[in-house]
Design a protein around this motif. Structure first.
Motif, PDB file in Angstrom:
ATOM      1  N   UNK A  67      -1.549  -1.655 110.937  1.00  0.00           N
ATOM      2  CA  UNK A  67      -1.061  -2.366 112.132  1.00  0.00           C
ATOM      3  C   UNK A  67      -1.663  -1.783 113.408  1.00  0.00           C
ATOM      4  N   UNK A  68      -1.763  -0.458 113.472  1.00  0.00           N
ATOM      5  CA  UNK A  68      -2.413   0.176 114.627  1.00  0.00           C
ATOM      6  C   UNK A  68      -3.847  -0.324 114.735  1.00  0.00           C
ATOM      7  N   UNK A 112      -9.568   7.987 109.611  1.00  0.00           N
ATOM      8  CA  UNK A 112      -9.216   9.341 109.153  1.00  0.00           C
ATOM      9  C   UNK A 112      -7.748   9.381 108.734  1.00  0.00           C
ATOM     10  N   UNK A 113      -6.880   8.727 109.504  1.00  0.00           N
ATOM     11  CA  UNK A 113      -5.453   8.698 109.157  1.00  0.00           C
ATOM     12  C   UNK A 113      -5.238   8.010 107.805  1.00  0.00           C
ATOM     13  N   UNK A 129      -3.198  10.150 114.096  1.00  0.00           N
ATOM     14  CA  UNK A 129      -2.284   9.209 114.760  1.00  0.00           C
ATOM     15  C   UNK A 129      -2.007   9.679 116.188  1.00  0.00           C
ATOM     16  N   UNK A 130      -1.834  10.979 116.353  1.00  0.00           N
ATOM     17  CA  UNK A 130      -1.632  11.535 117.691  1.00  0.00           C
ATOM     18  C   UNK A 130      -2.844  11.258 118.569  1.00  0.00           C
ATOM     19  N   UNK A 131      -4.028  11.459 118.008  1.00  0.00           N
ATOM     20  CA  UNK A 131      -5.263  11.193 118.748  1.00  0.00           C
ATOM     21  C   UNK A 131      -5.369   9.728 119.157  1.00  0.00           C
ATOM     22  N   UNK A 132      -5.012   8.830 118.257  1.00  0.00           N
ATOM     23  CA  UNK A 132      -5.077   7.389 118.570  1.00  0.00           C
ATOM     24  C   UNK A 132      -4.133   7.049 119.723  1.00  0.00           C
ATOM     25  N   UNK A 161       2.475   3.052 121.012  1.00  0.00           N
ATOM     26  CA  UNK A 161       3.774   3.140 120.344  1.00  0.00           C
ATOM     27  C   UNK A 161       3.649   3.066 118.822  1.00  0.00           C
ATOM     28  N   UNK A 162       2.770   2.207 118.318  1.00  0.00           N
ATOM     29  CA  UNK A 162       2.537   2.152 116.871  1.00  0.00           C
ATOM     30  C   UNK A 162       1.924   3.459 116.361  1.00  0.00           C
ATOM     31  N   UNK A 163       1.069   4.076 117.167  1.00  0.00           N
ATOM     32  CA  UNK A 163       0.489   5.364 116.783  1.00  0.00           C
ATOM     33  C   UNK A 163       1.564   6.436 116.689  1.00  0.00           C
ATOM     34  N   UNK A 164       2.528   6.396 117.586  1.00  0.00           N
ATOM     35  CA  UNK A 164       3.643   7.354 117.542  1.00  0.00           C
ATOM     36  C   UNK A 164       4.503   7.104 116.300  1.00  0.00           C
ATOM     37  N   UNK A 165       4.711   5.833 115.958  1.00  0.00           N
ATOM     38  CA  UNK A 165       5.445   5.507 114.727  1.00  0.00           C
ATOM     39  C   UNK A 165       4.682   6.050 113.517  1.00  0.00           C
TER      40      UNK A 165
END
Length: 174
Positions: A67-68, A112-113, A129-132, A161-165
């Motif tokens: 989704x991200x 990578x994630x 995900x943090x990097x995104x 927000x999706x990256x944080x999820x």
């Protein structure tokens, strides 16, 4: 008569099994999403993907990663379209920086994630995900002179927000 009773019992067992599976899938989604800072976004994202009905936590992380990626591609396409007609040099510079950020998200961070999730290496999924999320925020911050004029605010917010999820769900795999 015994055939009718047998059929009724078979149907009842089937329905019970179906509802139990559905309930436990929803329960896993809700339990997982409660551990993220964006519960509603998490639930909406996962329930909208049919893969979530059979996914474990790792599978849920993969769904959010996809989704991200999809939202990042849509935002990159929006940025590219905006660049074609931009006249303001400040806006053009900000959008060009966003192109770099979104290419990084799409070509590096999310692949990578996903790879880390598939290889059961959640530490790298969390970091990617943090990097995104940071890349999306950096893009948004490039409009700091005129934050109300950010033409891609909703895309940046969604990707962030999706990256944080994703980061939160991947953290559950540690």
């Amino acid at each position: 008569m015994t055939k009718i009773i047998s059929l009724f019992i078979l149907e009842a067992v089937f329905c019970f099994t179906f509802f139990t599976v559905s309930y436990s899938d929803i329960n896993l989604i809700q339990t997982t999403c409660k551990k993220t800072p964006f519960y509603d976004l998490c639930v909406l994202t996962l329930k909208s993907d049919p893969r979530s009905s059979t996914a474990d936590v790792s599978g849920l992380a993969r769904i959010v990663a996809d989704s991200v990626n999809a939202k990042a591609i849509a935002t990159l396409n929006q940025i590219s379209a905006l660049l074609k007609g931009v006249k303001d040099p400040t806006l053009e510079k900000a959008l060009e920086g966003c192109i770099v950020s979104y290419n990084t998200i799409i070509q590096a961070d999310i692949p990578v994630a996903i790879d880390a999730i598939e290889k059961n290496n959640p530490k790298f999924a969390v970091q990617s995900a943090t990097d995104a999320g940071n890349e999306a925020q950096a893009c948004e911050n490039s409009f700091a002179e005129k934050p109300s004029n950010s033409p891609i605010f909703s895309g940046n917010k969604a990707v962030h927000d999706l990256s944080v999820v994703l980061q939160s769900i991947a953290s559950l795999l540690l």
